[in-house]
Design an enzyme around this catalytic site. Structure first.
Site, PDB file in Angstrom:
ATOM      1  N   LYS A 197       1.115  -1.097  -0.039  1.00 64.94           N
ATOM      2  CA  LYS A 197       0.047   0.083   0.017  1.00 64.94           C
ATOM      3  C   LYS A 197       1.069   1.344   0.128  1.00 64.94           C
ATOM      4  CE  LYS A 197      -3.603   2.573   2.419  1.00 64.94           C
ATOM      5  NZ  LYS A 197      -4.390   2.467   3.717  1.00 64.94           N
ATOM      6  N   ARG A 207     -10.495  10.780   2.176  1.00 65.57           N
ATOM      7  CA  ARG A 207     -10.114  11.544   3.389  1.00 65.57           C
ATOM      8  C   ARG A 207     -11.524  12.164   3.535  1.00 65.57           C
ATOM      9  NH1 ARG A 207      -4.284  11.716   3.403  1.00 65.57           N
ATOM     10  NH2 ARG A 207      -3.858   9.510   3.219  1.00 65.57           N
ATOM     11  N   GLU A 234       7.371  -6.723   1.188  1.00 65.47           N
ATOM     12  CA  GLU A 234       6.132  -6.716   1.994  1.00 65.47           C
ATOM     13  C   GLU A 234       5.158  -7.774   1.687  1.00 65.47           C
ATOM     14  OE1 GLU A 234       5.247  -4.606   4.216  1.00 65.47           O
ATOM     15  OE2 GLU A 234       6.136  -2.888   3.955  1.00 65.47           O
ATOM     16  N   LYS A 249      -2.329  -1.690  -3.641  1.00 63.73           N
ATOM     17  CA  LYS A 249      -3.128  -0.331  -3.657  1.00 63.73           C
ATOM     18  C   LYS A 249      -2.195   1.102  -3.701  1.00 63.73           C
ATOM     19  CE  LYS A 249      -6.074   2.027  -0.227  1.00 63.73           C
ATOM     20  NZ  LYS A 249      -6.775   1.834   0.831  1.00 63.73           N
ATOM     21  N   SER A 275     -10.194   5.827  -4.127  1.00 60.01           N
ATOM     22  CA  SER A 275     -11.119   7.193  -4.466  1.00 60.01           C
ATOM     23  C   SER A 275     -10.789   8.176  -5.527  1.00 60.01           C
ATOM     24  CB  SER A 275     -11.060   7.682  -3.132  1.00 60.01           C
ATOM     25  OG  SER A 275     -10.106   8.187  -2.639  1.00 60.01           O
ATOM     26  N   TYR A 314     -15.567   1.107  -6.235  1.00 64.60           N
ATOM     27  CA  TYR A 314     -16.668   1.616  -6.084  1.00 64.60           C
ATOM     28  C   TYR A 314     -17.936   1.670  -6.945  1.00 64.60           C
ATOM     29  CZ  TYR A 314     -13.651   3.713  -2.388  1.00 64.60           C
ATOM     30  OH  TYR A 314     -12.839   3.717  -1.333  1.00 64.60           O
TER      31      TYR A 314
HETATM   32  C1  PBG Z   1      -6.891   3.315   5.478  1.00 66.35           C
HETATM   33  C2  PBG Z   1      -7.274   3.460   4.357  1.00 66.35           C
HETATM   34  C3  PBG Z   1      -7.278   4.534   3.129  1.00 66.35           C
HETATM   35  C4  PBG Z   1      -7.914   3.805   2.079  1.00 66.35           C
HETATM   36  C5  PBG Z   1      -8.408   2.547   2.488  1.00 66.35           C
HETATM   37  N1  PBG Z   1      -8.154   2.356   3.766  1.00 66.35           N
HETATM   38  C6  PBG Z   1      -6.770   5.912   3.394  1.00 66.35           C
HETATM   39  C7  PBG Z   1      -5.325   6.056   3.451  1.00 66.35           C
HETATM   40  O1  PBG Z   1      -4.579   5.060   3.534  1.00 66.35           O
HETATM   41  O2  PBG Z   1      -4.975   7.119   3.700  1.00 66.35           O
HETATM   42  C8  PBG Z   1      -8.237   4.599   0.802  1.00 66.35           C
HETATM   43  C9  PBG Z   1      -9.211   4.026  -0.048  1.00 66.35           C
HETATM   44  C10 PBG Z   1      -9.480   5.102  -1.132  1.00 66.35           C
HETATM   45  O3  PBG Z   1      -8.731   6.073  -1.399  1.00 66.35           O
HETATM   46  O4  PBG Z   1     -10.486   4.764  -1.831  1.00 66.35           O
HETATM   47  N2  PBG Z   1      -7.780   2.879   6.655  1.00 66.35           N
END
Ligand code: PBG
Length: 326
Positions: A197, A207, A234, A249, A275, A314
């Site tokens: 990630k 956010r 990882e 991700k 997102s 989504y």
């Molecule tokens: C952290 C988390 C995040 C996302 C999923 N789990 C945000 C981050 O790491 O800042 C992001 C998912 C997205 O942007 O659609 N719990």
């Protein structure tokens, strides 16, 4: 002409030929719908930066889960937005806290017709917005955070989550969660590790979706976008710690990472179309700059083609509907 017999266009001539020879096609069963539930809502609340996505109320979340089932979607990934936050994210452990309650509600609604997954992270629950608890100098304390993750895992499994998805990028998180689950009798609960990630700008709209309290960034725990080799480390660590599935991700800017991981992983590989990826396509489509449906289908297909066997998106339910009725 050096290859007179090779004319790739032959197989592109008709729809039937193209359909017969396509290498990858999407299936609703491999899609996972991320969904947000916010404590205290009576009606769903739109998220500005993610047109079409909402913060759910209990009722609207249940409806979304049923709709996902009706469209043949494979799973749902739940994120909770609590009303109260504190330094240690204690609402994440409350059996009646927003996320644990949502897990129970959705599980009661859909049973085993949809794989119920939950995000296992503290960022939505802490008043500083970090994915873990802070030490005296304000840094994220890895091992103190692990202790809370272990308790969160048991709380989520008890609520009925079948798959737990630790997304905090703490070292050793999978091992600690696996151990806690086994000790509490939840040997059957799976762990989908957010293994690679990255600290990405493409989480921006998320956010807003979780009312994030974060002011800084997550670069001391999420991966550096410049690193490719490290993703394999990882993943190997998470596999050694007992991850049942792994994730890359974001997806679209990390398809090389996804291909690397898919080539070496003995467990199912997923990718999260985040997102910002969603928002970019929606924004361009709203301006009439791209064909929305084709762009969505092509983007998810590219993630599958790069090696993901499951895609968090989504658009999962809408896309599944298109796939069923092309
Ligand atoms: C952290 C988390 C995040 C996302 C999923 N789990 C945000 C981050 O790491 O800042 C992001 C998912 C997205 O942007 O659609 N719990």
């Amino acid at each position: 002409m050096s290859f007179p017999h090779h004319r790739p266009r032959r197989l592109r001539a008709t729809n039937a030929l193209r359909r017969l020879t396509t290498e990858f096609r999407l299936d609703p069963a491999e899609l996972i719908l991320p969904a947000f539930i916010r404590e205290g809502l009576n009606n769903p609340l739109p998220i500005n930066s993610m047109p079409g996505v909402v913060q759910h109320s209990t009722e609207s979340l249940k409806r979304a889960a049923v709709q996902a089932v009706e469209h043949g979607v494979g799973g749902i990934m739940l994120f909770g937005v609590p009303a109260e936050r504190d330094a240690t994210g204690s609402a994440s452990l409350d059996p009646d806290g927003v996320l644990n309650k949502a897990i129970r509600d959705v599980h009661a609604e859909v049973g085993d017709d949809l794989v119920v997954m939950s995000d296992l992270c503290l960022d939505e629950f802490t008043d500083h917005g970090h994915c873990g608890v802070l030490n005296a100098s304000g840094g994220v304390d890895n091992d103190a955070t692990l202790e809370i993750y272990a308790d969160m895992a048991v709380a989520q499994a008890r609520a009925g989550a079948q798959v737990l998805a630790p997304s905090g990028m703490m070292d050793g998180q999978v091992a600690v969660i696996r151990q806690a689950l086994d000790a509490a009798g939840f040997e059957e609960t799976s762990v989908l590790a957010y293994a690679a990630k990255y600290a990405s700008a493409f989480y921006g709209p998320f956010r807003e979706a979780v009312d994030s309290q974060l002011t800084g960034d997550r670069r001391t725990y999420q991966m550096d976008p410049g690193n490719r080799r490290e993703a394999l480390l990882e993943v190997k660590l998470d596999l050694a710690e007992g991850a049942d599935m792994v994730m890359v991700k974001p997806a679209m800017s990390y398809l090389d990472i996804l291909a690397d991981v898919a080539a070496m992983s003995p467990v199912p590989v997923s990718a999260y179309q985040v997102s910002g990826e969603y928002a970019m396509i929606e924004a361009a489509a709203a301006n009439g700059w791209i064909d929305r449906r084709r762009a969505i289908e092509e983007s998810v297909l590219s993630i599958r083609r790069a090696g993901a066997s499951m895609v968090l998106t989504y658009w999962a339910t809408e896309l599944a509907g298109w796939l069923k009725n092309p």
